[in-house]
Design a protein around this motif. Structure first.
Motif, PDB file in Angstrom:
ATOM      1  N   TYR A  90       1.164  -1.403  -0.222  1.00 44.04           N
ATOM      2  CA  TYR A  90      -0.454   0.278   0.048  1.00 44.04           C
ATOM      3  C   TYR A  90       0.852   1.121   0.466  1.00 44.04           C
ATOM      4  CZ  TYR A  90      -3.343   3.165   1.109  1.00 44.04           C
ATOM      5  OH  TYR A  90      -3.847   4.432   1.865  1.00 44.04           O
ATOM      6  N   LEU A  91       2.366   1.265   0.774  1.00 44.48           N
ATOM      7  CA  LEU A  91       2.775   2.498   1.199  1.00 44.48           C
ATOM      8  C   LEU A  91       3.664   2.240  -0.489  1.00 44.48           C
ATOM      9  CD1 LEU A  91       3.628   1.783   4.547  1.00 44.48           C
ATOM     10  CD2 LEU A  91       1.908   4.040   3.261  1.00 44.48           C
ATOM     11  N   ALA A  92       3.921   1.349  -0.939  1.00 42.13           N
ATOM     12  CA  ALA A  92       5.619   1.070  -2.207  1.00 42.13           C
ATOM     13  C   ALA A  92       4.886   0.537  -2.931  1.00 42.13           C
ATOM     14  CB  ALA A  92       6.652   0.497  -1.086  1.00 42.13           C
ATOM     15  N   ALA A  93       4.012   0.493  -2.819  1.00 45.15           N
ATOM     16  CA  ALA A  93       2.959   0.742  -4.563  1.00 45.15           C
ATOM     17  C   ALA A  93       4.366  -1.324  -4.925  1.00 45.15           C
ATOM     18  CB  ALA A  93       3.873   0.865  -5.707  1.00 45.15           C
ATOM     19  N   ALA A  94       4.879  -1.943  -5.545  1.00 39.42           N
ATOM     20  CA  ALA A  94       4.746  -2.889  -6.165  1.00 39.42           C
ATOM     21  C   ALA A  94       6.084  -3.578  -4.856  1.00 39.42           C
ATOM     22  CB  ALA A  94       5.365  -4.000  -7.302  1.00 39.42           C
ATOM     23  N   ALA A  95       6.320  -5.204  -4.407  1.00 40.33           N
ATOM     24  CA  ALA A  95       7.607  -4.988  -3.471  1.00 40.33           C
ATOM     25  C   ALA A  95       8.163  -6.311  -3.488  1.00 40.33           C
ATOM     26  CB  ALA A  95       7.307  -4.512  -1.834  1.00 40.33           C
ATOM     27  N   PRO A  96       8.826  -7.000  -3.552  1.00 38.14           N
ATOM     28  CA  PRO A  96       9.705  -7.790  -3.681  1.00 38.14           C
ATOM     29  C   PRO A  96       9.067  -8.516  -2.647  1.00 38.14           C
ATOM     30  CG  PRO A  96      11.527  -6.871  -3.447  1.00 38.14           C
ATOM     31  CD  PRO A  96      10.348  -5.915  -3.172  1.00 38.14           C
ATOM     32  N   GLN A  97       9.401  -9.768  -2.391  1.00 38.41           N
ATOM     33  CA  GLN A  97       8.582 -10.397  -1.105  1.00 38.41           C
ATOM     34  C   GLN A  97       9.388 -10.896   0.060  1.00 38.41           C
ATOM     35  OE1 GLN A  97       7.962 -15.180  -2.415  1.00 38.41           O
ATOM     36  NE2 GLN A  97       6.971 -15.797  -0.467  1.00 38.41           N
ATOM     37  N   GLY A  98       9.182 -10.634   1.710  1.00 36.69           N
ATOM     38  CA  GLY A  98       9.455 -10.407   2.419  1.00 36.69           C
ATOM     39  C   GLY A  98      10.243  -9.003   2.524  1.00 36.69           C
ATOM     40  N   ALA A  99      10.095  -8.183   1.423  1.00 32.19           N
ATOM     41  CA  ALA A  99      10.411  -6.563   1.729  1.00 32.19           C
ATOM     42  C   ALA A  99       9.866  -6.256   2.733  1.00 32.19           C
ATOM     43  CB  ALA A  99      10.279  -6.339   0.426  1.00 32.19           C
ATOM     44  N   VAL A 100      10.381  -4.944   3.701  1.00 31.90           N
ATOM     45  CA  VAL A 100       9.750  -4.316   4.212  1.00 31.90           C
ATOM     46  C   VAL A 100      10.167  -2.482   4.289  1.00 31.90           C
ATOM     47  CG1 VAL A 100      10.001  -6.265   6.340  1.00 31.90           C
ATOM     48  CG2 VAL A 100      11.870  -3.918   6.254  1.00 31.90           C
ATOM     49  N   LEU A 101       9.359  -2.137   4.786  1.00 26.32           N
ATOM     50  CA  LEU A 101       9.761  -0.469   4.013  1.00 26.32           C
ATOM     51  C   LEU A 101      10.151   0.861   6.292  1.00 26.32           C
ATOM     52  CD1 LEU A 101       9.353   2.005   2.483  1.00 26.32           C
ATOM     53  CD2 LEU A 101       6.471   2.120   3.098  1.00 26.32           C
ATOM     54  N   LEU A 102      10.890   0.910   5.670  1.00 23.97           N
ATOM     55  CA  LEU A 102      11.894   2.108   6.926  1.00 23.97           C
ATOM     56  C   LEU A 102      10.884   3.786   6.614  1.00 23.97           C
ATOM     57  CD1 LEU A 102      13.271   2.474   9.716  1.00 23.97           C
ATOM     58  CD2 LEU A 102      15.141   2.498   7.634  1.00 23.97           C
ATOM     59  N   LEU A 103      10.258   3.727   7.080  1.00 26.77           N
ATOM     60  CA  LEU A 103       9.820   5.240   6.893  1.00 26.77           C
ATOM     61  C   LEU A 103      11.250   6.358   8.223  1.00 26.77           C
ATOM     62  CD1 LEU A 103       7.280   4.460   6.478  1.00 26.77           C
ATOM     63  CD2 LEU A 103       6.262   6.424   7.034  1.00 26.77           C
ATOM     64  N   GLY A 104      12.665   7.261   7.925  1.00 26.75           N
ATOM     65  CA  GLY A 104      13.202   7.420   8.500  1.00 26.75           C
ATOM     66  C   GLY A 104      13.106   8.379   8.845  1.00 26.75           C
ATOM     67  N   GLY A 105      14.275   9.380   9.161  1.00 26.57           N
ATOM     68  CA  GLY A 105      13.853  10.340   9.974  1.00 26.57           C
ATOM     69  C   GLY A 105      14.994  11.314   8.444  1.00 26.57           C
ATOM     70  N   ARG A 106      15.612  10.836   7.848  1.00 27.15           N
ATOM     71  CA  ARG A 106      16.136  11.252   7.047  1.00 27.15           C
ATOM     72  C   ARG A 106      16.296  10.501   5.405  1.00 27.15           C
ATOM     73  NH1 ARG A 106      22.241   9.374   8.689  1.00 27.15           N
ATOM     74  NH2 ARG A 106      22.273  10.669  10.820  1.00 27.15           N
ATOM     75  N   GLU A 107      15.542   9.404   5.325  1.00 27.07           N
ATOM     76  CA  GLU A 107      14.914   9.246   4.526  1.00 27.07           C
ATOM     77  C   GLU A 107      14.689   7.794   4.455  1.00 27.07           C
ATOM     78  OE1 GLU A 107      17.289   7.796   1.042  1.00 27.07           O
ATOM     79  OE2 GLU A 107      18.898   6.714   2.530  1.00 27.07           O
ATOM     80  N   ASP A 108      13.098   7.305   3.125  1.00 26.75           N
ATOM     81  CA  ASP A 108      12.616   6.359   2.985  1.00 26.75           C
ATOM     82  C   ASP A 108      13.566   4.986   2.126  1.00 26.75           C
ATOM     83  OD1 ASP A 108      10.101   8.056   4.985  1.00 26.75           O
ATOM     84  OD2 ASP A 108       9.186   7.950   3.450  1.00 26.75           O
ATOM     85  N   LEU A 109      13.271   4.054   3.284  1.00 23.31           N
ATOM     86  CA  LEU A 109      14.045   3.000   2.519  1.00 23.31           C
ATOM     87  C   LEU A 109      13.078   2.093   2.121  1.00 23.31           C
ATOM     88  CD1 LEU A 109      17.463   3.086   3.877  1.00 23.31           C
ATOM     89  CD2 LEU A 109      17.017   3.648   2.207  1.00 23.31           C
ATOM     90  N   LEU A 110      13.270   1.114   1.394  1.00 23.96           N
ATOM     91  CA  LEU A 110      12.662  -0.456   0.863  1.00 23.96           C
ATOM     92  C   LEU A 110      13.643  -1.360   0.842  1.00 23.96           C
ATOM     93  CD1 LEU A 110      10.124  -1.207   0.477  1.00 23.96           C
ATOM     94  CD2 LEU A 110      10.731  -1.827  -2.393  1.00 23.96           C
ATOM     95  N   VAL A 111      13.596  -1.733   2.460  1.00 29.35           N
ATOM     96  CA  VAL A 111      14.726  -3.207   2.436  1.00 29.35           C
ATOM     97  C   VAL A 111      14.419  -4.603   1.845  1.00 29.35           C
ATOM     98  CG1 VAL A 111      15.905  -3.787   4.107  1.00 29.35           C
ATOM     99  CG2 VAL A 111      15.011  -1.329   4.221  1.00 29.35           C
TER     100      VAL A 111
END
Length: 368
Positions: free
Chosen positions: A34-55
């Protein structure tokens, strides 16, 4: 579309910051999508203080129906595919000088939560709760369009089945055929395990198809759904096989149809969840079927087939516009069978025509 996902992340960040937390870790797959569009299986989303990352453990693949992650998100691919993206993301958050991290405790296992705490011991871990799920309740028109297309696919698959010979075929075979037809018409796949129930099984919610064969005079209840671009819809219908329905079948069908219509008509912005349930349930209660009723009248749909809101007797809250829900009352009589009628609708204000019906296969009691 990229700004849509950026706006969703911004809304979540506002929620997190208002709670006094510096960063958030989203791990539930539907929430990540919902927050990142598509994502690889098992991916997580970090909403960080400096930037957002799809890990993620590996790079995104190119399956067309999955799409690609939001181009405004930086991908962080782990150097080996045996690491845990959630644990790695917590380490990154700590490296960005965050002092606190909100996590989805309802999704994390205890072992995973402990691993996150151990890799970043100075981070204060808080519970993000259902914040993303609440953002997902109200859909935008692009999301509703995906649900509408999914509903059209499900209607097509069901309509084609009704034109075929059914007597003598097993529940399991009919369910597999419906799922094949969904894919043939453009679905990513079924939204859930297709339910086909005949004779004494008919009308049972969540029935798993068996090797029972369709017989003359049976009730046949079918519940299926299509997934399109990740969004899931649902439809359920009940028919009579091969002959004119018996009087008891007509009476039971008419009763469930009246309950379903009452539930549909109760859908409006501002209507309490429990009042929609009550509108449908009262019709069946008054006819003496209180003990035969399912625990809820309907539920939300979207990236998952069973989302908030829950239309149930004890549910708290009120409907908003642009919320897609099912209305699916039913009655199952042990040893005899029963009726279930299920539609997916979108809540709309009266000025816009009232609830929008997405699943349009006839609800007339057909003898097939």
């Amino acid at each position: 579309m990229s700004e849509v996902y950026a706006n969703r992340r911004s809304r979540l960040r506002d929620h997190v910051n208002a709670a006094g937390t510096a960063a958030a870790l989203v791990t539930r797959p539907a929430n990540v999508r919902y927050l990142a569009a598509a994502a690889p299986q098992g991916a997580v989303l970090l909403l960080g203080g400096r930037e957002d990352l799809l890990v993620c453990a590996g790079p995104p693949d190119d399956r067309p129906h999955e799409g690609r992650p939001d181009e405004n998100l930086r991908l962080h691919v782990l150097p080996t595919d045996d690491g845990d993206p959630a644990v790695a993301a917590a380490g990154i958050a700590a490296g960005q000088d965050a002092d606190s991290l909100a996590v989805e405790e309802h999704h994390l296992t205890v072992a995973r939560h402990r691993a996150i705490a151990s890799v970043a011991p100075k981070l204060r871990l808080t519970d993000l709760g259902g914040a993303v799920e609440q953002l997902r309740v109200v859909k935008d028109e692009e999301e509703i369009s995906c649900l509408r297309i999914g509903a059209e696919i499900a209607d097509q698959a069901l309509g084609e089945l009704l034109e075929s010979i059914l007597v003598g075929r097993t529940e399991r075979h009919l369910a597999l055929e419906l799922e094949r037809r969904l894919v043939d018409h453009g679905a990513d796949g079924p939204a859930f395990s297709t339910s086909v129930a005949t004779g004494p099984h008919a009308g049972r919610r969540g029935h798993r198809p068996t090797d029972r064969r369709v017989e003359e005079g049976d009730f046949l209840s079918v519940c299926l759904g299509a997934t399109y671009r990740g969004y899931r819809c649902e439809i359920g219908r009940t028919f009579v096989i091969g002959t004119s329905p018996a009087d008891w079948q007509i009476q039971l069908y008419d009763l469930v149809f009246a309950a379903q219509r009452a539930g549909r008509e109760a859908l409006a912005p501002g209507a309490a969840y429990r009042d929609v349930d009550r509108a449908a349930r009262q019709v069946l209660d008054s006819a003496g079927y209180a003990e035969a009723l399912p625990p809820l009248t309907g539920h939300g749909v979207g990236l998952e087939i069973d989302e908030d809101p829950q239309l149930a007797p004890s549910a708290m809250g009120k409907l908003d516009a642009c919320v897609p829900v099912t209305v699916e009352p039913g009655v199952h009589l042990p040893g005899r069978g029963g009726v279930r009628i299920d539609d997916t609708l979108v809540v709309r204000p009266e000025a816009d025509g009232g609830p929008e019906l997405l699943t349009i296969t006839t609800k007339e009691l057909l003898a097939l």
